[in-house]
Design a protein around this motif. Structure first.
Motif, PDB file in Angstrom:
ATOM      1  N   PHE A 174       4.777 -11.607   9.317  1.00 35.27           N
ATOM      2  CA  PHE A 174       4.879 -10.881   8.058  1.00 35.27           C
ATOM      3  C   PHE A 174       4.687  -9.403   8.341  1.00 35.27           C
ATOM      4  N   VAL A 175       5.638  -8.583   7.915  1.00 35.87           N
ATOM      5  CA  VAL A 175       5.526  -7.128   8.001  1.00 35.87           C
ATOM      6  C   VAL A 175       5.662  -6.606   6.582  1.00 35.87           C
ATOM      7  N   GLY A 176       4.666  -5.831   6.137  1.00 30.42           N
ATOM      8  CA  GLY A 176       4.708  -5.337   4.779  1.00 30.42           C
ATOM      9  C   GLY A 176       4.234  -3.908   4.671  1.00 30.42           C
ATOM     10  N   HIS A 177       4.766  -3.226   3.665  1.00 34.30           N
ATOM     11  CA  HIS A 177       4.386  -1.844   3.407  1.00 34.30           C
ATOM     12  C   HIS A 177       3.903  -1.715   1.969  1.00 34.30           C
ATOM     13  N   SER A 178       2.832  -1.007   1.772  1.00 34.76           N
ATOM     14  CA  SER A 178       2.319  -0.657   0.457  1.00 34.76           C
ATOM     15  C   SER A 178       2.022  -1.896  -0.383  1.00 34.76           C
ATOM     16  N   MET A 179       2.770  -2.101  -1.470  1.00 31.97           N
ATOM     17  CA  MET A 179       2.481  -3.206  -2.379  1.00 31.97           C
ATOM     18  C   MET A 179       2.572  -4.565  -1.695  1.00 31.97           C
ATOM     19  N   ALA A 180       3.422  -4.687  -0.690  1.00 30.55           N
ATOM     20  CA  ALA A 180       3.560  -5.973   0.007  1.00 30.55           C
ATOM     21  C   ALA A 180       2.235  -6.392   0.644  1.00 30.55           C
ATOM     22  N   ASP A 193      -2.390 -20.479   6.713  1.00 29.60           N
ATOM     23  CA  ASP A 193      -1.715 -21.472   7.549  1.00 29.60           C
ATOM     24  C   ASP A 193      -0.209 -21.270   7.647  1.00 29.60           C
ATOM     25  N   SER A 194       0.381 -20.556   6.711  1.00 28.83           N
ATOM     26  CA  SER A 194       1.836 -20.429   6.698  1.00 28.83           C
ATOM     27  C   SER A 194       2.344 -19.103   7.240  1.00 28.83           C
ATOM     28  N   ILE A 195       1.454 -18.283   7.790  1.00 31.96           N
ATOM     29  CA  ILE A 195       1.855 -16.972   8.303  1.00 31.96           C
ATOM     30  C   ILE A 195       1.386 -16.817   9.746  1.00 31.96           C
ATOM     31  N   GLY A 196       2.270 -16.271  10.570  1.00 32.47           N
ATOM     32  CA  GLY A 196       1.925 -15.986  11.959  1.00 32.47           C
ATOM     33  C   GLY A 196       1.200 -14.654  12.059  1.00 32.47           C
ATOM     34  N   ARG A 197       1.815 -13.726  12.743  1.00 29.57           N
ATOM     35  CA  ARG A 197       1.211 -12.393  12.892  1.00 29.57           C
ATOM     36  C   ARG A 197       1.492 -11.549  11.658  1.00 29.57           C
ATOM     37  N   ILE A 198       0.580 -10.613  11.390  1.00 27.43           N
ATOM     38  CA  ILE A 198       0.683  -9.766  10.195  1.00 27.43           C
ATOM     39  C   ILE A 198       0.598  -8.304  10.609  1.00 27.43           C
ATOM     40  N   VAL A 199       1.515  -7.500  10.075  1.00 25.47           N
ATOM     41  CA  VAL A 199       1.471  -6.046  10.242  1.00 25.47           C
ATOM     42  C   VAL A 199       1.572  -5.440   8.851  1.00 25.47           C
ATOM     43  N   LEU A 200       0.582  -4.625   8.480  1.00 24.79           N
ATOM     44  CA  LEU A 200       0.595  -3.944   7.192  1.00 24.79           C
ATOM     45  C   LEU A 200       0.517  -2.443   7.414  1.00 24.79           C
ATOM     46  N   VAL A 201       1.260  -1.701   6.635  1.00 27.59           N
ATOM     47  CA  VAL A 201       1.271  -0.246   6.739  1.00 27.59           C
ATOM     48  C   VAL A 201       1.095   0.337   5.342  1.00 27.59           C
ATOM     49  N   GLY A 202       0.091   1.177   5.184  1.00 31.97           N
ATOM     50  CA  GLY A 202      -0.101   1.880   3.922  1.00 31.97           C
ATOM     51  C   GLY A 202      -0.428   0.977   2.756  1.00 31.97           C
ATOM     52  N   SER A 203      -1.183  -0.062   2.996  1.00 30.95           N
ATOM     53  CA  SER A 203      -1.514  -1.014   1.936  1.00 30.95           C
ATOM     54  C   SER A 203      -2.987  -0.937   1.578  1.00 30.95           C
ATOM     55  N   PRO A 204      -3.308  -0.425   0.387  1.00 32.59           N
ATOM     56  CA  PRO A 204      -4.709  -0.455  -0.031  1.00 32.59           C
ATOM     57  C   PRO A 204      -5.088  -1.895  -0.358  1.00 32.59           C
ATOM     58  N   LEU A 205      -6.238  -2.326   0.106  1.00 28.04           N
ATOM     59  CA  LEU A 205      -6.656  -3.707  -0.112  1.00 28.04           C
ATOM     60  C   LEU A 205      -7.914  -3.815  -0.951  1.00 28.04           C
TER      61      LEU A 205
END
Length: 96
Positions: free
Chosen positions: A36-42, A56-68
């Motif tokens: 999963f690669v996501g930016h901001s709202m993603a 369980d349904s996601i492998g590696r995750i990359v997030l950019v500019g996402s406030p959590l």
């Protein structure tokens, strides 16, 4: 969305839509745990998904500019953006 339904929220996207999208990606690619690669709202949608469905349904995750986390807004950024205390108090109550 059904006619007359409320506007979609980040919580609704994370609780319902992202799981469906991941299922389609898995079925089409044959990868049971797509990355999963996501930016901001993603990234915010992913945070809701992980909090409700697990990972369980996601492998590696990359997030950019996402406030959590919106519980502790940066006061300096508020000053720079000219946000009033009323706006800052609303920001602390965002559903995600």
């Amino acid at each position: 969305l059904e006619r007359g339904a409320e506007s979609p929220t980040i919580d609704a996207y994370g609780e319902h839509d992202l799981g469906a999208a991941l299922a389609v990606v898995s079925a089409e690619s044959g990868d049971l745990r797509p990355d999963f690669v996501g930016h901001s709202m993603a990234g915010m949608v992913l945070a809701v998904y992980l909090a409700t469905a697990g990972d369980d349904s996601i492998g590696r995750i990359v997030l950019v500019g996402s406030p959590l986390d919106f519980r502790d807004p940066d006061p300096l950024m508020g000053e720079l953006l000219g946000l009033t205390p009323a706006v800052m108090s609303v920001q602390r109550r965002l559903p995600t």
